[in-house]
Design an enzyme around this catalytic site. Structure first.
Site, PDB file in Angstrom:
ATOM      1  N   THR A 123      56.014   4.893  33.221  1.00 46.99           N
ATOM      2  CA  THR A 123      56.319   3.802  34.152  1.00 46.99           C
ATOM      3  C   THR A 123      57.739   3.882  34.685  1.00 46.99           C
ATOM      4  OG1 THR A 123      56.627   1.380  34.261  1.00 46.99           O
ATOM      5  CG2 THR A 123      56.871   2.405  32.120  1.00 46.99           C
ATOM      6  N   ASP A 124      57.958   3.299  35.859  1.00 45.44           N
ATOM      7  CA  ASP A 124      59.315   3.234  36.416  1.00 45.44           C
ATOM      8  C   ASP A 124      60.230   2.315  35.607  1.00 45.44           C
ATOM      9  OD1 ASP A 124      58.161   0.790  37.127  1.00 45.44           O
ATOM     10  OD2 ASP A 124      58.651   0.935  39.256  1.00 45.44           O
ATOM     11  N   GLU A 125      59.644   1.477  34.743  1.00 46.16           N
ATOM     12  CA  GLU A 125      60.462   0.521  33.997  1.00 46.16           C
ATOM     13  C   GLU A 125      61.391   1.197  32.986  1.00 46.16           C
ATOM     14  OE1 GLU A 125      58.652  -3.080  32.633  1.00 46.16           O
ATOM     15  OE2 GLU A 125      57.007  -2.909  34.071  1.00 46.16           O
ATOM     16  N   TYR A 147      58.556  -3.372  25.928  1.00 46.99           N
ATOM     17  CA  TYR A 147      57.530  -2.508  26.516  1.00 46.99           C
ATOM     18  C   TYR A 147      58.165  -1.253  27.106  1.00 46.99           C
ATOM     19  CZ  TYR A 147      54.736  -0.553  30.266  1.00 46.99           C
ATOM     20  OH  TYR A 147      54.112   0.324  31.121  1.00 46.99           O
ATOM     21  N   LYS A 151      57.851   2.780  25.991  1.00 46.05           N
ATOM     22  CA  LYS A 151      57.411   3.844  26.882  1.00 46.05           C
ATOM     23  C   LYS A 151      58.478   4.921  27.013  1.00 46.05           C
ATOM     24  CE  LYS A 151      54.163   4.296  28.819  1.00 46.05           C
ATOM     25  NZ  LYS A 151      52.921   4.999  28.408  1.00 46.05           N
ATOM     26  N   ASP A 269      63.233 -18.406  34.790  1.00 44.53           N
ATOM     27  CA  ASP A 269      62.988 -16.971  34.673  1.00 44.53           C
ATOM     28  C   ASP A 269      62.740 -16.588  33.220  1.00 44.53           C
ATOM     29  OD1 ASP A 269      62.644 -14.401  35.471  1.00 44.53           O
ATOM     30  OD2 ASP A 269      64.723 -14.054  36.101  1.00 44.53           O
TER      31      ASP A 269
END
Length: 334
Positions: A123-125, A147, A151, A269
């Site tokens: 993932t780009d995260e 998360y 990854k 948020d």
């Protein structure tokens, strides 16, 4: 070629399996999926009728099962993962177990069985927030949430198998995927399912977080280009979608669902909500000829229509894939 797809009954994995079975040179496809809340064999649709497909229910943490399933496969595409950011904030250990330890189990078995190609889907995260600019494959990994950290660690585990043992590993990192049959915890299916039921949706903060939205079919096409032609030991960003703030995305979904802004509630948020993700994808375009094909607005409209006409699939029942490795998978009919 014989391809093992972990997490192949999940959202992206099932779309990939269906694309994979469209290739004439694929002799056999095996799906290994734990069938957790977000994985359902129904996602595979008519692919279940293809005699080349076998489904096995099980976890990538089950080393004995992974060893059995790995035998006879030339390629592995590894989707299986815990993937929801909000769940990772409260359940970090599960994410480490599945994403990190599960990847270690898989690459170990792949090494022993001399797999010819191993694609690890990420993932780009992992790059962390980028207020400006774009991350390249050579940029440092700076994950924020559990998360993304799990990854990033699994990426490094996979790449270490190439550097240490010569396992031909490639890593793909994509931006946010959307499309049909995505479990309604991610923003698009969650908002669509709520709006179609006449329920309100909630935006974090002021709705200014930016994500790049890529249709799942484009991501799957990029992943398969990497499986076929990626250079071992390399990372490939898969992007090219549409950048939108969460507020702008909400506006699109309201329009498509026939709702208005009275249906939107603003809430504080969430913890560690990265303001923006962005990746450069020149590498996969220049080296492998990748080019996203789906128009965002058309694809989003198609996605909303899928949820509109598939109410029973929003929270589908679980079904086992197969009872044993020796059994032939037979689709279940109502």
């Amino acid at each position: 070629m014989n391809v093992l797809v972990t997490g192949g009954a999940g959202f992206i994995g099932s779309h990939y399996v269906k694309q994979l079975l469209g290739a004439d040179d694929v002799a056999r496809v095996t799906v290994l999926d734990a069938l957790t809340y977000a994985g359902h064999v129904e996602n595979l649709g008519e692919a279940l009728l293809d005699a080349r497909l076998t489904c096995v229910e099980g976890s990538v943490l089950d080393a004995v099962l992974v060893e059995q399933v790995m035998a006879g496969h030339t390629h592995v595409v590894h989707f299986a993962a815990e993937s929801h950011v909000d769940r990772s904030l409260a359940g970090g250990p599960l994410f480490v177990q599945t994403n990190v330890l599960g990847t270690q189990v898989l690459v170990g078995a792949a090494c022993r069985h001399q797999v010819q190609r191993f694609v690890h889907v990420s993932t780009d995260e992992v790059y962390g927030p980028l207020p400006v600019g774009e991350a390249t494959e050579d940029d440092p990994l700076q994950p924020t949430v559990p998360y993304a950290a799990s990854k990033a660690a699994s990426d490094l585990i996979a790449l270490s198998a190439y550097r240490t043992y010569g396992l031909p590993v490639c890593v793909t990192r994509s931006s946010n995927n959307f499309g049909s049959a995505q479990y309604p915890e991610k923003i698009i299916p969650l908002f669509v399912s709520r709006l179609l039921r006449g329920e309100p949706v909630t935006l974090h903060g002021r709705g200014e977080h930016v994500r790049n939205w890529l249709h799942v079919s484009d991501n799957c096409a990029g992943i398969d280009l990497v499986r076929r032609g990626g250079k071992p030991g390399e990372v490939y960003n898969i992007g090219g979608g549409t950048d939108l703030t969460s507020r702008a995305l909400t506006g699109e979904l309201l329009r498509l669902c026939g709702a208005d802004w009275d249906s939107v509630l603003y809430i504080p948020d969430r913890r560690a909500n990265d303001i923006r993700y962005a990746m450069a994808w020149d590498k996969i375009a220049n080296q492998l000829g990748y080019e996203p094909r789906r128009d965002f607005h058309e694809a989003l409209s198609d996605t909303v229509d899928w949820y509109r006409h598939n109410h029973g699939r929003w929270t589908p029942p679980r079904h086992a894939c197969s009872v044993s490795l020796d059994a032939t998978w037979e689709p279940q009919h109502a």
